[in-house]
Scaffold this motif. Structure first.
Motif, PDB file in Angstrom:
ATOM      1  N   GLY A 221       0.784  -1.225   0.000  1.00 23.58           N
ATOM      2  CA  GLY A 221       0.000   0.000   0.000  1.00 23.58           C
ATOM      3  C   GLY A 221       0.817   1.277   0.000  1.00 23.58           C
ATOM      4  N   LEU A 222       2.133   1.156   0.050  1.00 24.66           N
ATOM      5  CA  LEU A 222       3.002   2.344   0.064  1.00 24.66           C
ATOM      6  C   LEU A 222       3.130   2.939  -1.325  1.00 24.66           C
ATOM      7  N   TRP A 223       2.951   4.255  -1.408  1.00 24.62           N
ATOM      8  CA  TRP A 223       3.290   4.987  -2.616  1.00 24.62           C
ATOM      9  C   TRP A 223       4.747   5.428  -2.471  1.00 24.62           C
ATOM     10  N   LYS A 224       5.584   4.959  -3.372  1.00 24.32           N
ATOM     11  CA  LYS A 224       7.029   5.179  -3.262  1.00 24.32           C
ATOM     12  C   LYS A 224       7.597   5.743  -4.554  1.00 24.32           C
ATOM     13  N   ILE A 225       8.822   6.214  -4.496  1.00 23.12           N
ATOM     14  CA  ILE A 225       9.478   6.710  -5.698  1.00 23.12           C
ATOM     15  C   ILE A 225       9.896   5.517  -6.563  1.00 23.12           C
ATOM     16  N   PRO A 226      10.012   5.697  -7.877  1.00 24.18           N
ATOM     17  CA  PRO A 226      10.487   4.613  -8.747  1.00 24.18           C
ATOM     18  C   PRO A 226      11.903   4.185  -8.349  1.00 24.18           C
ATOM     19  N   THR A 227      12.131   2.891  -8.310  1.00 19.90           N
ATOM     20  CA  THR A 227      13.446   2.353  -7.942  1.00 19.90           C
ATOM     21  C   THR A 227      13.814   1.193  -8.860  1.00 19.90           C
ATOM     22  N   GLY A 228      15.084   0.822  -8.831  1.00 21.79           N
ATOM     23  CA  GLY A 228      15.543  -0.309  -9.632  1.00 21.79           C
ATOM     24  C   GLY A 228      17.024  -0.537  -9.427  1.00 21.79           C
ATOM     25  N   PHE A 229      17.599  -1.371 -10.299  1.00 25.42           N
ATOM     26  CA  PHE A 229      19.022  -1.705 -10.206  1.00 25.42           C
ATOM     27  C   PHE A 229      19.774  -1.166 -11.416  1.00 25.42           C
ATOM     28  N   ALA A 296       0.621   4.177 -10.833  1.00 24.48           N
ATOM     29  CA  ALA A 296       1.536   5.310 -10.755  1.00 24.48           C
ATOM     30  C   ALA A 296       0.726   6.593 -10.872  1.00 24.48           C
ATOM     31  N   LYS A 297       1.213   7.647 -10.227  1.00 21.82           N
ATOM     32  CA  LYS A 297       0.491   8.928 -10.270  1.00 21.82           C
ATOM     33  C   LYS A 297       1.396  10.059  -9.777  1.00 21.82           C
ATOM     34  N   TRP A 298       0.911  11.278 -10.020  1.00 23.41           N
ATOM     35  CA  TRP A 298       1.530  12.461  -9.438  1.00 23.41           C
ATOM     36  C   TRP A 298       0.829  12.711  -8.102  1.00 23.41           C
ATOM     37  N   MET A 299       1.582  12.742  -7.022  1.00 22.40           N
ATOM     38  CA  MET A 299       1.017  12.838  -5.671  1.00 22.40           C
ATOM     39  C   MET A 299       1.534  14.113  -4.992  1.00 22.40           C
ATOM     40  N   PRO A 300       0.640  14.939  -4.401  1.00 21.84           N
ATOM     41  CA  PRO A 300       1.105  16.137  -3.696  1.00 21.84           C
ATOM     42  C   PRO A 300       2.176  15.787  -2.672  1.00 21.84           C
ATOM     43  N   LEU A 301       3.221  16.589  -2.608  1.00 27.74           N
ATOM     44  CA  LEU A 301       4.341  16.329  -1.714  1.00 27.74           C
ATOM     45  C   LEU A 301       3.891  16.176  -0.261  1.00 27.74           C
ATOM     46  N   VAL A 302       2.984  17.025   0.170  1.00 24.67           N
ATOM     47  CA  VAL A 302       2.492  16.982   1.554  1.00 24.67           C
ATOM     48  C   VAL A 302       1.833  15.638   1.833  1.00 24.67           C
ATOM     49  N   GLU A 303       1.021  15.178   0.887  1.00 24.09           N
ATOM     50  CA  GLU A 303       0.346  13.888   1.051  1.00 24.09           C
ATOM     51  C   GLU A 303       1.344  12.737   1.060  1.00 24.09           C
ATOM     52  N   PHE A 304       2.339  12.853   0.216  1.00 21.56           N
ATOM     53  CA  PHE A 304       3.378  11.825   0.142  1.00 21.56           C
ATOM     54  C   PHE A 304       4.108  11.696   1.482  1.00 21.56           C
ATOM     55  N   VAL A 305       4.461  12.837   2.063  1.00 18.29           N
ATOM     56  CA  VAL A 305       5.208  12.841   3.315  1.00 18.29           C
ATOM     57  C   VAL A 305       4.379  12.285   4.471  1.00 18.29           C
ATOM     58  N   LYS A 306       3.063  12.501   4.465  1.00 21.53           N
ATOM     59  CA  LYS A 306       2.205  12.099   5.581  1.00 21.53           C
ATOM     60  C   LYS A 306       1.885  10.603   5.614  1.00 21.53           C
ATOM     61  N   GLN A 307       2.314   9.867   4.620  1.00 22.46           N
ATOM     62  CA  GLN A 307       2.051   8.426   4.620  1.00 22.46           C
ATOM     63  C   GLN A 307       2.615   7.781   5.899  1.00 22.46           C
ATOM     64  N   PRO A 308       1.825   6.969   6.600  1.00 21.75           N
ATOM     65  CA  PRO A 308       2.277   6.360   7.852  1.00 21.75           C
ATOM     66  C   PRO A 308       3.600   5.593   7.719  1.00 21.75           C
ATOM     67  N   LEU A 309       3.776   4.870   6.599  1.00 20.20           N
ATOM     68  CA  LEU A 309       4.996   4.088   6.438  1.00 20.20           C
ATOM     69  C   LEU A 309       6.244   4.964   6.343  1.00 20.20           C
ATOM     70  N   ILE A 310       6.076   6.170   5.839  1.00 20.38           N
ATOM     71  CA  ILE A 310       7.203   7.094   5.776  1.00 20.38           C
ATOM     72  C   ILE A 310       7.445   7.749   7.140  1.00 20.38           C
ATOM     73  N   GLN A 311       6.375   8.156   7.789  1.00 20.77           N
ATOM     74  CA  GLN A 311       6.506   8.797   9.089  1.00 20.77           C
ATOM     75  C   GLN A 311       7.063   7.843  10.151  1.00 20.77           C
ATOM     76  N   GLU A 312       6.757   6.572  10.017  1.00 19.73           N
ATOM     77  CA  GLU A 312       7.179   5.598  11.019  1.00 19.73           C
ATOM     78  C   GLU A 312       8.558   5.002  10.757  1.00 19.73           C
ATOM     79  N   ASP A 313       9.092   5.225   9.572  1.00 15.75           N
ATOM     80  CA  ASP A 313      10.395   4.638   9.216  1.00 15.75           C
ATOM     81  C   ASP A 313      11.450   5.745   9.199  1.00 15.75           C
ATOM     82  N   SER A 314      12.460   5.616  10.040  1.00 20.53           N
ATOM     83  CA  SER A 314      13.476   6.663  10.158  1.00 20.53           C
ATOM     84  C   SER A 314      14.273   6.852   8.868  1.00 20.53           C
ATOM     85  N   MET A 315      14.499   5.757   8.129  1.00 23.83           N
ATOM     86  CA  MET A 315      15.244   5.868   6.871  1.00 23.83           C
ATOM     87  C   MET A 315      14.437   6.643   5.833  1.00 23.83           C
TER      88      MET A 315
END
Length: 365
Positions: A221-229, A296-315
Motif C-alpha cells: 500500500g506504500l506509494w514510493k518513488i520509482p526504484t531499480g538496479f 503510478a500517479k503524481w502525488m502532492p508532496l504533503v500527502e506523500f510525506v504524511k504516509q504512515p509508512l514514511i513517518q514511522e520509518d526513520s530511513m
C-alpha cells in the motif's frame, strides 16, 4: 604426424623402460582417450609411433610431441594421474604443446583461453593437469579458467584438480586456482549490488510515485518513488533516468545524487548501495509498466510525506527530509562531472557539489 626418437644430445620422443606389455598398455590407453590410431615399429634407436588420424571431438594437436623427463626444462614433471594409463614407474612423459592455450596476466598469473578449450573431457583433464604442472614450475600465481555454458561438463574435472568457483554468469562459470603457498591473493567476486531511486517533482509540487505489483508485506500500500538496479556498465545517473522511464513512461533529466544508503547482507549475502537521485521531469503523461507496477500517479508532496509508512520509518523520513531541504535550497547534492584520468585513460563520472559563495546556491555542471 610422426613421433620419433632423437639422439640423447637433443631430446627423445619418449623413454620406455620396458618395451613390451607396459608400452602396449600405454598406447592402448592413449588411443582410447584421444582417439588416435597408431602403428609402432622397432627402429635402430628405439620405438617409433606413427599416428594415422584424430577425430574433431578428440584432441591431439598436429604439432604435439611427447618428450621424456629431463628433455625440456619448460615443462614440469607430471604425476602419474595426468594421463590415464601412464605409470610413473614405467615411463615418464612430457607433452609439449599439449599445454592449454593461455596468456599471462599483469600480476604473474595465467588466463586460460576459453575459446580454445578441448571438447574431449579426457583431453581437457590431461592437458589441465600437465598445464598446472608446468605453471607451478614456472612459479605462476593465480590461474583463471572460464568455462562456457556449453562446456559445463568440464567443471567437475577442474574442481577435481583443485579449482574453486569464483563467479557465474548466464553464459559461463569462472573458476580459479591459486598456486603459491599462503592466502589466495586473487580479487574476490563482486561484493555489492547497486540500486537507484528517482525523486521526480513537477511544477505543481507533486511527486511521481508508484505502487509495485510485487512487494513485501511491510510496504504493501506504500506509494514510493520509482526504484531499480543499475545495469552492467551503466552510469548511476542514466540508470535513474531509465528506471523512471520504464516504470512510469515519464522522461526526466538527472540533477543530483541527494543521498545514498549502504547496507550489508542483502541479496545472496551481498552488500547494497542505493543512490537516491533528484530528477527534473521533461514529460508528464504517465504510462504504467504492467509487468512491475500496479499503479503510478503524481502525488502532492504533503500527502506523500504524511504516509504512515514514511513517518514511522526513520530511513524513509530522513530521505524525504533531505529532499525537502534540497527543494528549499538548504542542501546541495552531488552532480556528475565527466573526467578522464591518466591513471587508466578512461572517462569517469565524478560526483561532487559546488556552492556559489555569493548566494549559497548549488552550482550544477
Amino acid at each position: 604426424m610422426e613421433l620419433k626418437t632423437f639422439s640423447s644430445n637433443y631430446m627423445s620422443t619418449f623413454e620406455v623402460a620396458h618395451v613390451g606389455k607396459s608400452s602396449s598398455n600405454f598406447f592402448s590407453s592413449f588411443r582410447h582417450n584421444f582417439g588416435v590410431r597408431y602403428s609402432s615399429t622397432q627402429t635402430r634407436r628405439g620405438l617409433s609411433l606413427k599416428t594415422h588420424s584424430v577425430s574433431d571431438e578428440s584432441y591431439l594437436a598436429d604439432k604435439a610431441v611427447i618428450y621424456s623427463v629431463g628433455s625440456d626444462n619448460l615443462a614440469a614433471e607430471t604425476s602419474s594421474h595426468c594421463i590415464n594409463g601412464i605409470n610413473g614407474s614405467t615411463s615418464r612423459f612430457y607433452y609439449r604443446n599439449l599445454i592449454l592455450d593461455a596468456f599471462d596476466d599483469e600480476y604473474g598469473g595465467v588466463v586460460i583461453d576459453p575459446n580454445r578449450l578441448p571438447h574431449n573431457p579426457y583431453a581437457f583433464a590431461s592437458m589441465l593437469c600437465l598445464s598446472l604442472s608446468q605453471w607451478k614450475k614456472m612459479r605462476k600465481k593465480g590461474i583463471w579458467l572460464k568455462l562456457p555454458l556449453e562446456q559445463s561438463d568440464l567443471v567437475p574435472l577442474a574442481v577435481k584438480e583443485g579449482f574453486q568457483y569464483h563467479h557465474a554468469q548466464p553464459g559461463y562459470v569462472m573458476l580459479t586456482y591459486w598456486i603459491p603457498e599462503g592466502p589466495c591473493m586473487l580479487p574476490a567476486n563482486a561484493s555489492h549490488q547497486v540500486g537507484i531511486g528517482g525523486f521526480v517533482i513537477n511544477q505543481n509540487n507533486e511527486v511521481l510515485v508508484v505502487q509495485e505489483k510485487h512487494c513485501s508485506p511491510a510496504t504493501l500500500g506504500l506509494w514510493k518513488i520509482p526504484t531499480g538496479f543499475i545495469h552492467e556498465a551503466e552510469e548511476i545517473y542514466t540508470g535513474a533516468v531509465r528506471e523512471v522511464k520504464e516504470e512510469t513512461g515519464i522522461d526526466t533529466e538527472f540533477m543530483e545524487v541527494i543521498a545514498f544508503r549502504h547496507v550489508h547482507n542483502v541479496a545472496f549475502e551481498k552488500s547494497d548501495l542505493f543512490f537516491i537521485c533528484m530528477l527534473r521531469p521533461l514529460s508528464f503523461k504517465i504510462t504504467v509498466d504492467d509487468l512491475e507496477i500496479e499503479a503510478a500517479k503524481w502525488m502532492p508532496l504533503v500527502e506523500f510525506v504524511k504516509q504512515p509508512l514514511i513517518q514511522e520509518d526513520s530511513m524513509f523520513k530522513k530521505i524525504v527530509d533531505i529532499f525537502i531541504a534540497r527543494l528549499g535550497k538548504r542542501y546541495c547534492g552531488l552532480s556528475t562531472h565527466q573526467i578522464v584520468s591518466k591513471f587508466d585513460g578512461k572517462i569517469s563520472s565524478l560526483y561532487y557539489n559546488v556552492i556559489d559563495n555569493e548566494d549559497g546556491t548549488c552550482v550544477g555542471k
